[in-house]
Design an enzyme around this catalytic site. Structure first.
Site, PDB file in Angstrom:
ATOM      1  N   LEU B 209     -17.714  74.736  14.703  1.00  0.00           N
ATOM      2  CA  LEU B 209     -18.357  73.780  13.803  1.00  0.00           C
ATOM      3  C   LEU B 209     -17.557  72.497  13.630  1.00  0.00           C
ATOM      4  CD1 LEU B 209     -19.489  76.192  10.918  1.00  0.00           C
ATOM      5  CD2 LEU B 209     -20.780  75.524  12.919  1.00  0.00           C
ATOM      6  N   ASN B 241     -20.111  68.806  15.516  1.00  0.00           N
ATOM      7  CA  ASN B 241     -19.388  68.887  14.250  1.00  0.00           C
ATOM      8  C   ASN B 241     -20.370  69.071  13.105  1.00  0.00           C
ATOM      9  OD1 ASN B 241     -17.571  68.663  12.172  1.00  0.00           O
ATOM     10  ND2 ASN B 241     -17.274  66.460  12.368  1.00  0.00           N
ATOM     11  N   CYS B 242     -20.253  70.188  12.425  1.00  0.00           N
ATOM     12  CA  CYS B 242     -21.238  70.515  11.382  1.00  0.00           C
ATOM     13  C   CYS B 242     -20.607  70.585   9.995  1.00  0.00           C
ATOM     14  CB  CYS B 242     -21.887  71.856  11.682  1.00  0.00           C
ATOM     15  SG  CYS B 242     -22.545  71.992  13.335  1.00  0.00           S
ATOM     16  N   VAL B 243     -19.341  70.256   9.857  1.00  0.00           N
ATOM     17  CA  VAL B 243     -18.667  70.441   8.571  1.00  0.00           C
ATOM     18  C   VAL B 243     -18.246  69.091   7.999  1.00  0.00           C
ATOM     19  CG1 VAL B 243     -16.709  71.549   7.415  1.00  0.00           C
ATOM     20  CG2 VAL B 243     -17.897  72.726   9.242  1.00  0.00           C
TER      21      VAL B 243
END
Lengths: 154, 426
Positions: B209, B241-243
């Site tokens: 993530l 990138n998910c955070v």
């Protein structure tokens, strides 16, 4: 008799946390973690200090103590973009690799900044009492972050 | 390397029997698109929805935002190394469906934030509230590992953007924007008196993530290197990138990087925009040393007078940012850094996790701890239960009227560290 004495001195030094490079054993890595997934997956391959009931902050403080004994940071204490009041888990790799004075000061600042940032976020809002399925997700992400470093040394 | 962007303004998206772009509207045959997405065996089901500016709609949790584009001419195709085969993109012509985006949402992990509100207070903080969004809601097969789930959602978004983009391949653009990077030699000859400036683009690269892909390569596996700005406009850099929703760079940000756009606007006038240096943000301290050494070395080698450095994410990237700044400055290159802040709710605390006296010029995207009040909206696309986690979680609280008091950090793109946002002290 002499061998026994040397062994005893080694034992005392190890228990005191003094890095083995100082008394001759080189290249040892140690992971300080409160993440049981990290312990379970790599505990047999790398030396771990597992803080079973420890918080994110406890891991940072333990690592700071190791730095004061001459250990070296191998991974950044603020890995990941998860906030210190969001994820309860933290895994940090340190080693007994040699550290010069400038590096020591730099690492001392890095860990102190991490501790300060953690305390700041905790003062804004404490880490919630997350349900188990969320805790598991946080453990998986923390493991993934430290795995990048673990794969470098295995 | 020269690229023309053919701008096709989009004012609406609708579902219809035939997928096409006509008179500024994207029509989508939902069943056809779903079948394409579901070719990925990692996905069990997919839902498509539309969110338009001004509608009482909240999208959450947002994974990525992608602008549909298509290569009209020139080498390669969009998203090389991932959706299309590896080939050097960045030249020829690319059509852009401006005013539209594909937004992916998926519950890869349970705790995720990432809100796009299409109206109300929250809409002011995200640039994506101004777009016509085709939202892709992905559900994985049972038991899918987190890494595989993240990849499946990422690919679903890219495939959708590619599918939509290709509908505009033969449409005549309303406006043409031209961007060109010349060789180092030609630049020196044409603008001998202008300051030579490069852009150092830091890419998130820490793990699950937290990853970015360059021509399909995981950025954490790469050394610092040089890329042409127009390659980035053709999808050479993709977000995984998910955070940290407020300060992650989505694929849309990479395609529309405002630092690149502004440097091109001044190129040949007040400065010579030499190119882009991409570097990573790894967890291993030796990697940070190595990557920042290489960044400074490339800045020196390119004979720069100035560098602009942007970071991505929260926490340890601050250390990469400061290492880059310090080492580039030490080479005699004037450096400006772009970041955002976690300065506490009153803005009074130290903003970054690292600092140095060499960082004398800093641009901020805003304070992510700032508190905002999001109204209750009529419809949620994605996973409404995530609202409870955000609301009851570390960064917000749910009010009796259904509204949410939360920190700015939950809004996608709110404090973007490329400066692709509207926050200002002015």
């Amino acid at each position: 008799m002499v061998v026994c004495l040397i062994y005893k001195i080694y034992t005392i030094l190890i228990e005191a946390g003094v890095p083995e490079s100082i008394y001759g054993v080189s290249n040892m890595y140690l992971i300080v973690t409160n993440n049981q997934l990290c312990l379970g997956k790599y505990g047999a391959q790398i030396k771990m200090e597992y803080l079973e009931e420890g918080s994110y902050l406890d891991v940072l403080l333990k690592v700071r103590d190791y730095l004061h004994l001459g250990w070296k940071l191998e991974t950044h204490p603020m890995t990941g973009s998860l906030k210190p009041n969001q994820t309860p888990y933290k895994s940090i790799m340190i080693s007994n690799n040699p550290l010069d004075q400038e590096e020591f000061y730099s690492q001392e600042i890095t860990i102190s900044n991490g501790i300060a940032a953690c305390r700041k976020f905790q003062s804004i809002r404490k880490t919630p009492d997350w349900p188990e399925h969320l805790l598991e997700d946080f453990r998986i992400v923390d493991l993934s972050l430290i795995e990048g470093a673990i794969q470098r040394i295995l | 390397m020269k690229l023309e962007l053919g701008i096709i303004p989009i004012s609406d998206i609708q579902f219809g029997p035939e997928s096409k772009v006509e008179n500024g509207t994207i029509y989508v045959n939902a069943e056809e698109l779903k079948a394409l997405i579901l070719e990925d065996e990692a996905l069990q089901s997919v839902e498509l929805d539309i969110a338009r500016p001004g509608e009482s709609v909240r999208i959450m949790p947002v994974k990525d935002v992608i602008e549909p584009r298509v290569k009209v001419s020139g080498e390669g195709a969009m998203f090389p190394g991932v959706i299309s085969k590896v080939a050097t993109v960045g030249s020829g012509r690319t059509n852009v469906l401006r005013g539209s985006a594909v937004v992916t949402t998926g519950k890869i992990v349970g705790f995720q934030e990432g809100i796009i509100d299409m109206t109300g207070e929250g809409a002011k903080y995200t640039p994506f509230s101004q777009l016509n969004n085709l939202v892709v809601v992905c559900e994985p097969v049972d038991g899918l590992a987190k890494h595989a789930h993240e990849k499946a959602v990422r690919l679903a978004g890219l495939k959708t953007a590619d599918y939509i983009g290709k509908l505009a391949k033969n449409i005549e653009a309303e406006e043409i924007e031209t961007y060109e990077t010349v060789s180092v030699k030609e630049g020196l000859q044409r603008w001998p008196d202008l300051p030579r400036v490069a852009y150092v683009l830091m890419l998130q690269s820490q793990g699950l993530l937290h990853d970015t892909y360059v021509y399909g390569v995981d950025a954490k596996q790469s050394l610092t290197t040089v890329i042409m700005p127009t390659e980035i406009m053709d999808g050479a850099i993709l977000s995984g990138n998910c955070v940290s929703a407020c300060d992650k760079n989505t694929t849309y940000h990479h395609l529309n990087n405002p630092v690149i756009k502004d440097l091109f606007a001044q190129h040949g006038k007040t400065l010579n925009f030499v190119g882009v240096i991409i570097t990573n943000e790894n967890v291993y301290l030796a990697d940070k040393m190595r990557s920042s050494d290489w960044t400074a070395k490339l800045c020196d080698w390119l004979g720069l007078d100035g560098a602009i450095v942007s970071q991505e994410g929260f926490g340890n990237p601050d250390t990469d940012l400061i290492m880059n700044c310090k080492k580039i400055e030490a080479k005699g290159v004037k450096t400006v850094i772009i970041t955002d802040e976690y300065a506490g709710r009153d803005g009074a605390s130290q903003s970054l996790a690292d600092a140095d006296a060499a960082a004398t010029a800093v641009v901020t995207g805003g304070n992510a701890n700032e508190v905002i009040h999001l109204p209750k909206l009529d419809k949620v696309i994605g996973y409404p239960e995530v609202a409870d986690i955000i609301a009851g979680g570390f960064d917000g609280s749910l009010q009796a009227d259904g509204s949410i008091i939360a920190e700015l950090q939950v809004i996608t793109g709110a404090t973007n560290e490329m400066g692709f946002n509207t926050l200002s002290a002015r």
